[in-house]
Design a protein around this motif. Structure first.
Motif, PDB file in Angstrom:
ATOM      1  N   ALA A  30       0.828  -1.208   0.000  1.00 10.29           N
ATOM      2  CA  ALA A  30       0.000   0.000   0.000  1.00 10.29           C
ATOM      3  C   ALA A  30       0.864   1.260   0.000  1.00 10.29           C
ATOM      4  N   GLY A  31       2.167   1.091   0.185  1.00 11.23           N
ATOM      5  CA  GLY A  31       3.079   2.247   0.200  1.00 11.23           C
ATOM      6  C   GLY A  31       3.101   2.930   1.560  1.00 11.23           C
ATOM      7  N   LEU A  32       2.658   2.224   2.610  1.00 13.50           N
ATOM      8  CA  LEU A  32       2.612   2.818   3.949  1.00 13.50           C
ATOM      9  C   LEU A  32       3.894   2.531   4.726  1.00 13.50           C
ATOM     10  N   GLY A  33       4.898   2.040   4.053  1.00 14.56           N
ATOM     11  CA  GLY A  33       6.197   1.766   4.657  1.00 14.56           C
ATOM     12  C   GLY A  33       7.133   1.327   3.548  1.00 14.56           C
ATOM     13  N   GLN A  34       8.403   1.275   3.874  1.00 10.93           N
ATOM     14  CA  GLN A  34       9.392   0.858   2.874  1.00 10.93           C
ATOM     15  C   GLN A  34      10.084  -0.417   3.346  1.00 10.93           C
ATOM     16  N   PRO A  35      10.457  -1.307   2.436  1.00 14.24           N
ATOM     17  CA  PRO A  35      11.155  -2.520   2.868  1.00 14.24           C
ATOM     18  C   PRO A  35      12.553  -2.167   3.382  1.00 14.24           C
ATOM     19  N   SER A  36      13.093  -3.022   4.231  1.00 14.58           N
ATOM     20  CA  SER A  36      14.469  -2.817   4.705  1.00 14.58           C
ATOM     21  C   SER A  36      15.426  -3.083   3.561  1.00 14.58           C
ATOM     22  N   SER A  37      15.080  -4.047   2.711  1.00  9.50           N
ATOM     23  CA  SER A  37      15.836  -4.266   1.476  1.00  9.50           C
ATOM     24  C   SER A  37      14.915  -4.910   0.455  1.00  9.50           C
TER      25      SER A  37
ATOM     26  N   GLY B 297      -1.090   5.372  -3.235  1.00  2.29           N
ATOM     27  CA  GLY B 297      -1.508   5.924  -4.525  1.00  2.29           C
ATOM     28  C   GLY B 297      -2.901   5.453  -4.886  1.00  2.29           C
ATOM     29  N   LEU B 298      -3.545   6.193  -5.760  1.00  2.00           N
ATOM     30  CA  LEU B 298      -4.916   5.855  -6.158  1.00  2.00           C
ATOM     31  C   LEU B 298      -4.959   4.631  -7.071  1.00  2.00           C
ATOM     32  N   ASP B 299      -3.773   4.154  -7.473  1.00  2.00           N
ATOM     33  CA  ASP B 299      -3.746   2.927  -8.275  1.00  2.00           C
ATOM     34  C   ASP B 299      -3.944   1.693  -7.397  1.00  2.00           C
ATOM     35  N   ARG B 300      -3.976   1.878  -6.057  1.00  2.00           N
ATOM     36  CA  ARG B 300      -4.188   0.758  -5.136  1.00  2.00           C
ATOM     37  C   ARG B 300      -5.279   1.081  -4.123  1.00  2.00           C
ATOM     38  N   GLY B 301      -6.404   0.374  -4.217  1.00  2.00           N
ATOM     39  CA  GLY B 301      -7.470   0.533  -3.231  1.00  2.00           C
ATOM     40  C   GLY B 301      -7.179  -0.372  -2.046  1.00  2.00           C
ATOM     41  N   VAL B 302      -7.534   0.099  -0.839  1.00  2.00           N
ATOM     42  CA  VAL B 302      -7.197  -0.666   0.360  1.00  2.00           C
ATOM     43  C   VAL B 302      -8.452  -0.898   1.208  1.00  2.00           C
TER      44      VAL B 302
ATOM     45  N   VAL C 149     -17.164   7.812   0.827  1.00  2.00           N
ATOM     46  CA  VAL C 149     -16.982   7.388  -0.567  1.00  2.00           C
ATOM     47  C   VAL C 149     -16.710   8.619  -1.445  1.00  2.00           C
ATOM     48  N   VAL C 150     -17.435   9.718  -1.169  1.00  2.00           N
ATOM     49  CA  VAL C 150     -17.238  10.948  -1.954  1.00  2.00           C
ATOM     50  C   VAL C 150     -15.798  11.461  -1.802  1.00  2.00           C
ATOM     51  N   LEU C 151     -15.264  11.390  -0.576  1.00  2.00           N
ATOM     52  CA  LEU C 151     -13.893  11.857  -0.344  1.00  2.00           C
ATOM     53  C   LEU C 151     -12.910  11.115  -1.254  1.00  2.00           C
ATOM     54  N   ALA C 152     -13.076   9.792  -1.328  1.00  2.00           N
ATOM     55  CA  ALA C 152     -12.185   8.993  -2.180  1.00  2.00           C
ATOM     56  C   ALA C 152     -12.395   9.361  -3.653  1.00  2.00           C
ATOM     57  N   LEU C 153     -13.651   9.551  -4.047  1.00  2.00           N
ATOM     58  CA  LEU C 153     -13.932   9.920  -5.446  1.00  2.00           C
ATOM     59  C   LEU C 153     -13.338  11.278  -5.778  1.00  2.00           C
ATOM     60  N   ASN C 154     -13.388  12.183  -4.803  1.00  2.00           N
ATOM     61  CA  ASN C 154     -12.847  13.525  -5.011  1.00  2.00           C
ATOM     62  C   ASN C 154     -11.341  13.477  -5.242  1.00  2.00           C
ATOM     63  N   GLN C 155     -10.679  12.529  -4.533  1.00  2.00           N
ATOM     64  CA  GLN C 155      -9.229  12.387  -4.738  1.00  2.00           C
ATOM     65  C   GLN C 155      -8.933  11.732  -6.089  1.00  2.00           C
ATOM     66  N   ALA C 156      -9.776  10.765  -6.450  1.00  2.00           N
ATOM     67  CA  ALA C 156      -9.510  10.014  -7.684  1.00  2.00           C
ATOM     68  C   ALA C 156      -9.929  10.800  -8.932  1.00  2.00           C
ATOM     69  N   PHE C 157     -11.044  11.495  -8.825  1.00  2.00           N
ATOM     70  CA  PHE C 157     -11.584  12.224  -9.999  1.00  2.00           C
ATOM     71  C   PHE C 157     -11.906  13.660  -9.592  1.00  2.00           C
ATOM     72  N   PRO C 158     -10.860  14.469  -9.330  1.00  2.00           N
ATOM     73  CA  PRO C 158     -11.109  15.812  -8.792  1.00  2.00           C
ATOM     74  C   PRO C 158     -11.886  16.711  -9.756  1.00  2.00           C
TER      75      PRO C 158
END
Ligand SMILES: Nc1ncnc2c1ncn2[C@@H]1O[C@H](COP(=O)(O)OP(=O)(O)OP(=O)(O)O)[C@@H](O)[C@H]1O
Length: 271
Positions: free
Chosen positions: A50-57, A71-76, A93-102
């Motif tokens: 989800a991009g909420l952390g980075q791998p150690s390697s 990113g909006l390319d990944r729904g969680v 739901v509207v909040l997410a739509l607003n981010q995806a389709f401003p």
């Protein structure tokens, strides 16, 4: 394309290695279930995807590009904290739509949100706070939100884990219907579960993780045709065989210890 690849991924919290040597590719439109004992790092791996952390390697990529943040390319969809409790279900739901389709108008976004809520069987919740819904309804709303933004990848962490068996079965069917709906635009799904039968019902492939440290123990293909009907599935010999294999893989650590003559401590024995 919406292929997710993990190359030699490892993750540690301080000096504690949670998992290492994770190599796996989820193909575009594939439904992958992650199964493994508690603590092997399934949720942590999903957070990295989800991009909420980075791998150690190692590297995680989506269509060859490194995953560096959310990113909006990944729904969680997580188990129970997916919706903002202070906003109405519709506003979530509207909040997410607003981010995806401003570029879309507020009225369009509200209409789309309502349409997706209805698609998951929620006709009268737009103005209700998530706290006023049942657990199953909240998860329906979270699924509606994930599908509304139309991201090509869906990351789900035990989304039905806290639900009763009947609600759980309904939501599994709903998820499969939504995922299969448009075969040309099928989402690539990573779905974490503890439930072997759920994994077989949903997955194209099941990744079984081992623990201490976490690693990919095996990857099993679910070679059972779709659409899968629950009742037929349970009487299918292929289902029984796969269930047996998965349970054996999940218990492999315990069986190895027993084979080497070591006692397996029951939980709490050392306290
Ligand atoms: N914020 C944190 N700080 C330190 N250790 C953590 C943190 N979050 C998780 N861990 C540890 O990382 C390991 C993996 O946790 P994770 O939740 O990813 O496992 P899991 O396989 O999803 O477990 P479960 O099936 O029980 O949900 C566990 O040992 C956990 O204690």
């Amino acid at each position: 394309m919406h292929e997710i690849a993990l190359h030699d991924v490892a993750f540690s919290y301080g000096s504690q290695t949670i998992f290492e040597d994770i190599n796996f590719t989820a193909y575009a439109g594939e439904f992958v279930c992650l199964l493994g004992p508690s603590g092997c790092g399934k949720s942590t791996l999903l957070r990295l995807l989800a991009g909420l952390g980075q791998p150690s390697s190692g590297r995680l990529t989506l269509d060859g590009s490194p995953i560096t943040g959310p990113g909006l390319d990944r729904g969680v969809v997580f188990q129970d904290y997916s919706l903002f409790p202070w906003m109405t279900t519709g506003q979530n739901v509207v909040l997410a739509l607003n981010q995806a389709f401003p570029g879309n108008s507020k009225a369009e976004q509200a209409e789309t949100a309502q349409a997706y809520l209805e698609m998951v069987g929620l006709t009268d919740v737009f103005h209700k706070l998530p706290g006023a819904l049942s657990g199953g309804m909240r998860q329906r709303a979270a699924i509606a939100r994930a599908f509304a933004i139309n991201s090509p990848v869906l990351l789900m962490d035990e989304p039905f884990g806290a639900l009763d068996a009947i609600t759980r079965a309904r939501l599994q069917d709903l998820l499969l219907q939504l995922w299969q709906h448009n075969s040309a635009e099928r989402k690539t799904v990573f779905f974490v579960t503890h439930d072997v039968e759920e994994a077989i019902l949903l997955a194209d492939r099941v990744v079984v993780m081992g623990v201490n440290p976490g690693s990919v123990r095996s990857v099993l293909e679910v070679d059972i045709p779709r659409p899968r009907r629950r009742q037929e599935l349970y009487s299918d010999p292929a289902f029984a065989e796969l269930r047996h294999k998965l349970i054996r893989e999940l218990n492999a650590d315990v069986l190895e210890k027993l084979n080497h003559g070591r006692t397996v401590q029951s939980a709490g024995e050392a306290i």
